[in-house]
Design a protein around this motif. Structure first.
Motif, PDB file in Angstrom:
ATOM      1  N   HIS A 131      37.504  47.646  30.961  1.00 42.67           N
ATOM      2  CA  HIS A 131      38.011  47.944  32.311  1.00 42.67           C
ATOM      3  C   HIS A 131      36.957  48.574  33.232  1.00 42.67           C
ATOM      4  O   HIS A 131      37.306  49.159  34.259  1.00 42.67           O
ATOM      5  N   HIS A 153      36.240  52.306  31.755  1.00 39.87           N
ATOM      6  CA  HIS A 153      36.736  52.804  33.046  1.00 39.87           C
ATOM      7  C   HIS A 153      35.626  53.445  33.882  1.00 39.87           C
ATOM      8  O   HIS A 153      35.775  54.526  34.430  1.00 39.87           O
ATOM      9  N   THR A 227      41.081  60.091  38.681  1.00 46.03           N
ATOM     10  CA  THR A 227      40.962  59.272  39.894  1.00 46.03           C
ATOM     11  C   THR A 227      40.006  58.107  39.667  1.00 46.03           C
ATOM     12  O   THR A 227      40.282  56.967  40.063  1.00 46.03           O
ATOM     13  N   MET A 230      41.672  55.485  37.549  1.00 43.45           N
ATOM     14  CA  MET A 230      42.624  54.690  38.331  1.00 43.45           C
ATOM     15  C   MET A 230      41.902  53.695  39.232  1.00 43.45           C
ATOM     16  O   MET A 230      42.370  52.565  39.432  1.00 43.45           O
ATOM     17  N   LEU A 231      40.734  54.081  39.766  1.00 37.37           N
ATOM     18  CA  LEU A 231      39.953  53.150  40.584  1.00 37.37           C
ATOM     19  C   LEU A 231      39.449  51.986  39.734  1.00 37.37           C
ATOM     20  O   LEU A 231      39.468  50.826  40.173  1.00 37.37           O
ATOM     21  N   GLU A 233      40.917  50.834  37.076  1.00 40.13           N
ATOM     22  CA  GLU A 233      42.079  49.996  36.788  1.00 40.13           C
ATOM     23  C   GLU A 233      42.449  49.126  37.997  1.00 40.13           C
ATOM     24  O   GLU A 233      42.888  47.984  37.837  1.00 40.13           O
ATOM     25  N   LYS A 234      42.273  49.679  39.196  1.00 34.00           N
ATOM     26  CA  LYS A 234      42.499  48.875  40.403  1.00 34.00           C
ATOM     27  C   LYS A 234      41.561  47.672  40.417  1.00 34.00           C
ATOM     28  O   LYS A 234      41.982  46.539  40.717  1.00 34.00           O
ATOM     29  N   TYR A 235      40.276  47.893  40.087  1.00 30.46           N
ATOM     30  CA  TYR A 235      39.324  46.786  40.046  1.00 30.46           C
ATOM     31  C   TYR A 235      39.676  45.794  38.933  1.00 30.46           C
ATOM     32  O   TYR A 235      39.454  44.579  39.079  1.00 30.46           O
ATOM     33  N   ARG A 237      42.701  45.036  38.033  1.00 26.13           N
ATOM     34  CA  ARG A 237      43.778  44.205  38.593  1.00 26.13           C
ATOM     35  C   ARG A 237      43.220  43.209  39.602  1.00 26.13           C
ATOM     36  O   ARG A 237      43.652  42.046  39.662  1.00 26.13           O
ATOM     37  N   LEU A 238      42.243  43.653  40.396  1.00 24.59           N
ATOM     38  CA  LEU A 238      41.606  42.752  41.351  1.00 24.59           C
ATOM     39  C   LEU A 238      40.923  41.597  40.620  1.00 24.59           C
ATOM     40  O   LEU A 238      41.054  40.416  41.005  1.00 24.59           O
ATOM     41  N   ASN A 241      43.389  39.074  39.450  1.00 19.78           N
ATOM     42  CA  ASN A 241      43.840  38.192  40.540  1.00 19.78           C
ATOM     43  C   ASN A 241      42.811  37.113  40.844  1.00 19.78           C
ATOM     44  O   ASN A 241      43.169  35.968  41.152  1.00 19.78           O
TER      45      ASN A 241
END
Length: 245
Positions: A131, A153, A227, A230-231, A233-235, A237-238, A241
């Protein structure tokens, strides 16, 4: 008498009888600390260090078959071997078009390598944890004695340079930052945009590093590490996609 009164008026300070503002307190400035260092090996040079080869490895056909499968899975990326070293890439990794992954590069699940990045694992190995993301234009290389190890991460900003260093989990490496051979960035830390972390520097966990050469300017609150996770993990998910959208 009138002359004396006139003289007293001239000599009396103008602020007498007026309210005087309270002094402004001095702002506390964070202590700037040069990082401690471990000794680093001198640059390895000479003909005996990177030996010439006379031809391809004996198992060339097997290596090429592995490369073919990787290229099918990541059609826009540049995936190459170095001698008998072939990248190992988890099934759900995103390699964007123009990303170059060469040699002994190990990329774990959920990681992503974005447009135009270069990961060259020739004299040693590169490891990208689960991740984590290597954003556009980043260069990752290594030294004879220093692999580049990026834990899980971790967020690596655009056009960073990571060379033979260790980045512990939940870190944020800013845009165009540089981390050099033998340096270690402690868990949850931030290396600010454009900072240069010198070879062998040991950055404690939860540090904010700024400047050239990079120095620790403050200790971050513990929640910063979450934080950064979580950033990352956002990437992730990106990246998902991009692969499936």
């Amino acid at each position: 008498c009138s002359g004396m009164i006139s003289m007293m008026m001239r000599c009396t300070p103008r602020h007498v009888g007026m309210a005087v503002a309270a002094p402004v307190p001095l702002r506390r400035v964070a202590t700037v600390v040069s990082p401690s260092r471990r000794s680093t090996s001198p640059m390895v040079v000479g003909e005996g260090t990177t030996k010439r080869v006379d031809g391809p490895p004996a198992n060339l056909q097997e290596l090429e078959a592995s490369l073919t499968e990787l290229r099918k899975a990541h059609p826009g990326a540049i995936i190459e071997r170095y001698l008998d070293r072939v990248p190992r890439i988890a099934d759900d990794v995103l390699l964007c078009a123009g990303a170059a992954v060469v040699g002994d590069v190990r990329i774990a699940e959920g990681a992503s390598v974005w447009y135009g990045s270069v990961l060259r694992g020739d004299m040693n190995f590169i490891e990208i944890g689960a991740h984590s993301n290597i954003q556009d234009g980043t260069v990752v290389h290594l030294g004879d004695n220093d692999p580049t190890v990026i834990a899980e991460h971790v967020v690596v900003g655009h056009r960073a340079v990571l060379h033979g260093c260790t980045i512990e989990r939940h870190c944020l490496i800013g845009m165009q930052a540089t981390v050099l051979d033998g340096a270690t960035i402690g868990e949850g830390s931030i290396v600010g945009a454009g900072a240069i972390v010198s070879a062998g520097a040991i950055i404690p966990p939860l540090s904010l590093v700024l400047g050239v050469p990079g120095k620790v300017v403050k200790t971050l609150p513990a929640e910063k590490a979450n934080t950064h996770r979580m950033l990352a993990e956002k990437y992730a998910r990106l990246a998902h996609n991009y692969r499936h959208g």
